[in-house]
Design a protein around this motif. Structure first.
Motif, mmCIF file in Angstrom:
data_model
loop_
_atom_site.group_PDB
_atom_site.id
_atom_site.type_symbol
_atom_site.label_atom_id
_atom_site.label_comp_id
_atom_site.label_asym_id
_atom_site.label_seq_id
_atom_site.Cartn_x
_atom_site.Cartn_y
_atom_site.Cartn_z
ATOM 1 N N UNK A 1 6.402 9.811 15.372
ATOM 2 C CA UNK A 1 7.410 8.840 15.824
ATOM 3 C C UNK A 1 8.801 9.308 15.400
ATOM 4 N N UNK A 2 9.807 8.870 16.191
ATOM 5 C CA UNK A 2 11.162 9.401 15.990
ATOM 6 C C UNK A 2 12.098 8.448 15.256
ATOM 7 N N UNK A 3 11.584 7.295 14.837
ATOM 8 C CA UNK A 3 12.419 6.371 14.075
ATOM 9 C C UNK A 3 13.322 5.493 14.913
ATOM 10 N N UNK A 4 13.280 5.676 16.237
ATOM 11 C CA UNK A 4 14.078 4.815 17.131
ATOM 12 C C UNK A 4 13.264 3.575 17.479
ATOM 13 N N UNK A 5 13.892 2.395 17.345
ATOM 14 C CA UNK A 5 13.263 1.136 17.756
ATOM 15 C C UNK A 5 14.201 0.438 18.728
ATOM 16 N N UNK A 6 13.742 0.209 19.952
ATOM 17 C CA UNK A 6 14.555 -0.545 20.908
ATOM 18 C C UNK A 6 14.201 -2.022 20.805
ATOM 19 N N UNK A 33 14.929 -3.313 9.245
ATOM 20 C CA UNK A 33 15.606 -2.404 8.315
ATOM 21 C C UNK A 33 15.131 -2.602 6.886
ATOM 22 N N UNK A 34 14.698 -3.828 6.559
ATOM 23 C CA UNK A 34 14.155 -4.026 5.216
ATOM 24 C C UNK A 34 12.827 -3.290 5.082
ATOM 25 N N UNK A 35 12.046 -3.303 6.167
ATOM 26 C CA UNK A 35 10.766 -2.598 6.131
ATOM 27 C C UNK A 35 10.965 -1.084 6.161
ATOM 28 N N UNK A 68 7.893 -1.915 12.654
ATOM 29 C CA UNK A 68 8.349 -1.004 11.590
ATOM 30 C C UNK A 68 7.220 -0.065 11.183
ATOM 31 N N UNK A 69 6.004 -0.588 11.084
ATOM 32 C CA UNK A 69 4.886 0.274 10.685
ATOM 33 C C UNK A 69 4.612 1.334 11.753
ATOM 34 N N UNK A 70 4.623 0.916 13.020
ATOM 35 C CA UNK A 70 4.423 1.888 14.100
ATOM 36 C C UNK A 70 5.528 2.945 14.089
ATOM 37 N N UNK A 71 6.765 2.490 13.880
ATOM 38 C CA UNK A 71 7.897 3.430 13.897
ATOM 39 C C UNK A 71 7.807 4.415 12.738
ATOM 40 N N UNK A 72 7.183 3.981 11.646
ATOM 41 C CA UNK A 72 7.008 4.869 10.493
ATOM 42 C C UNK A 72 5.796 5.777 10.659
ATOM 43 N N UNK A 73 5.048 5.597 11.762
ATOM 44 C CA UNK A 73 3.972 6.525 12.028
ATOM 45 C C UNK A 73 2.568 5.983 11.822
ATOM 46 N N UNK A 74 2.447 4.695 11.477
ATOM 47 C CA UNK A 74 1.103 4.132 11.329
ATOM 48 C C UNK A 74 0.373 4.192 12.668
ATOM 49 N N UNK A 75 -0.898 4.597 12.669
ATOM 50 C CA UNK A 75 -1.645 4.557 13.938
ATOM 51 C C UNK A 75 -1.900 3.103 14.332
ATOM 52 N N UNK A 76 -1.794 2.823 15.625
ATOM 53 C CA UNK A 76 -1.911 1.422 16.052
ATOM 54 C C UNK A 76 -3.268 0.834 15.694
#
Lengths: 250, 250, 250
Positions: B1-6, B26-28, B133-141
């Protein structure tokens, strides 16, 4: 270039067009810092867009790229521009949107060719965003297209003299109903008599110098004369809008 | 994941709900890059949200996470979803919002359980933001919940044939009054006669091919037929809106 | 400090004022992460701004700086403040905007002096933005000005008892027409009879506990009683707005 790209459009946000532009910018250059100026320019209001761009671009650090697309002529022969001025870069349609930038700093522009496969009606996404990304990544504007020397510029409302009167006009009405004019402090006589909508407006330093509900003129944050009502709306109280005359006598 | 959240919601911004979601993200994960798509979807208009998400998600680079919450069923039994499709991640209520994503790419979804202490009425902040936030940090769904195989999907308006007529409809009316239809170029006969609101609309390449104030049909930036008025509004001139019929004959 | 600066104003975006503030922040500190909370507070509505700031600030990670400027008194003798509370930093006019922050955490404030050359009418750009940038870069608030110990605070609407009745009020009406009150769960009797606009409103957990179109009260995401209509608008159905009374009896 500093990787900052500002966005100024009349797209609104609810159709997804602004989102597609942001996506196109980040796909071209994932590290860019996107900064919304506005997407709420009235549809097709190039003069308002030029005003906002003219106010905002120099607030940003040198090396910023400005994506400014209010483009009622998309899909016609109007040119698409890439440009640099004052250490900033710009993409915009050639419809006068860059007029105030060009009035404030030496501007060099090129005509952007449409990339292969570009849509005919969404140049924000398909023409301007890729060019903005390249400029933001440091590409020199000259490699983006052929030089343009005959930029479309909006006629700048000039001050007019009629006998003892100096006549300017309202350039912009802001959200608070304040009338921003094109009269600079240097244009004013020592003890000016300011008239707007048939009313005399006292010149003061700021709002606090008059009672609530009262008209006041002052030199505003754009460096020109503004006419406001403390805790009220000058546009409503005077019945004036963009283009209307403001008169000064000594 | 690239850290971008729309972010795509119907929250508006003036209540602070969108702000709370941004804070929670952002807190997460303080390093996330947040990108507003829109907060101006009409309250509860899931179809409009699905449309905007369908247009925008693929504009972003692979590895982007999309927070898409228009959720009139919050506080009911509707499921909360985490999902992946085409290399992007999504969080959204299970109300059809992901329909166009699922129509364009293989989608795998899980049901998000509410975290301990989640409010019953603000799942954007308490359920969707932490999952995004978890998905954006790379957690598998897969670790976010149980698989969902019976996603709620909106019925996709289909083209209908009546004798020689092919009948599509208006999918979206944009800020400029342009009618975006579900008729693809491949659906059209070689010399189509396009009718909308009882009027014939000429098929051209773009706006520049007709005089100002005139109706024109063209293949728009979403790849389907659009009906517009150059320098005007097709929705007003034709009296048409979302769901209304557009007819094509050869 | 974490380099995050949130923005909360009544500027709208179409005049460029919000854009100028963003530029001023980034020119002072190019690495800042700017996060829009809203620019859509109704012009001059300090109470609404205080409400939104009160909801949002703690959602952000410690070390965040909040630029909160709704400033109908700009250009009068009202003070400009820099402040810290709960590990966050703030800039705001001294007009009550920080009331809910000060009610939730120990707050220390200083009076910001106007920098040389500051305009008299755009303190957002010329006074608050430079101070916010300094705070975000880690400057201790004490060096920005003289301590202020007599902050302007809004009167907090208090609950009133009349015989068996406990009377609270509507603090905020959100975009969905939901009425957010100042009645906390601890204020309520075990089996409360809630009345609003002359109607009895059943207390439930959430929307799903009542049929569509029906009034429902629940403990909302701000931790206080809210009154809503499932798939409808409570403000319209009850004819109530900010400041109106909500009554509870056992």
């Amino acid at each position: 270039m500093n990787g900052i790209v500002t966005l100024l459009t009349d797209y609104g946000t609810a159709d997804g067009y602004a989102g597609e532009v942001k996506g196109a910018l980040l796909r071209a250059a994932p590290g860019l810092t996107l900064v919304d100026i506005t997407h709420d320019i009235a549809p097709g209001d190039v003069a308002a867009a030029a005003w906002v761009l003219g106010r905002t671009w120099r607030s940003f650090p040198e090396g910023t790229t400005h994506f400014a697309v209010v483009d009622p002529g998309v899909g016609t022969a109007r040119r698409a521009l890439g440009a640099v001025a004052g250490g900033h870069a710009f993409v915009a349609p050639d419809n006068g949107l860059l007029s105030l930038v060009a009035g404030a700093a030496a501007l060099e522009a090129v005509e952007l060719g449409p990339p292969e496969g570009a849509s005919a009606t969404f140049h924000g996404r398909d023409v301007f965003a890729p060019a903005a990304a390249r400029l933001a990544l440091g590409a020199p504007h000259q490699i983006l297209g052929r030089p343009v020397s005959d930029l479309v510029l909006m006629a700048r409302p000039v001050l007019r003299r009629e006998g003892k009167k100096l006549i300017g006009c309202v350039m912009h009405v802001d959200r608070f109903g304040t009338l921003v004019t094109n009269l600079a402090p240097g244009d004013l006589p020592r003890t000016p008599r300011i008239q707007a909508g048939g009313r005399d407006v006292p010149l003061r330093m700021t709002f606090g110098d008059v009672p609530a509900g009262t008209l006041v003129a002052f030199v505003g944050s754009a460096g020109t004369l503004e006419i406001a009502v403390r805790d009220g709306r000058a546009d409503v109280q005077l019945g004036l809008g963009r283009g209307d005359e403001i008169t000064v006598e000594s």
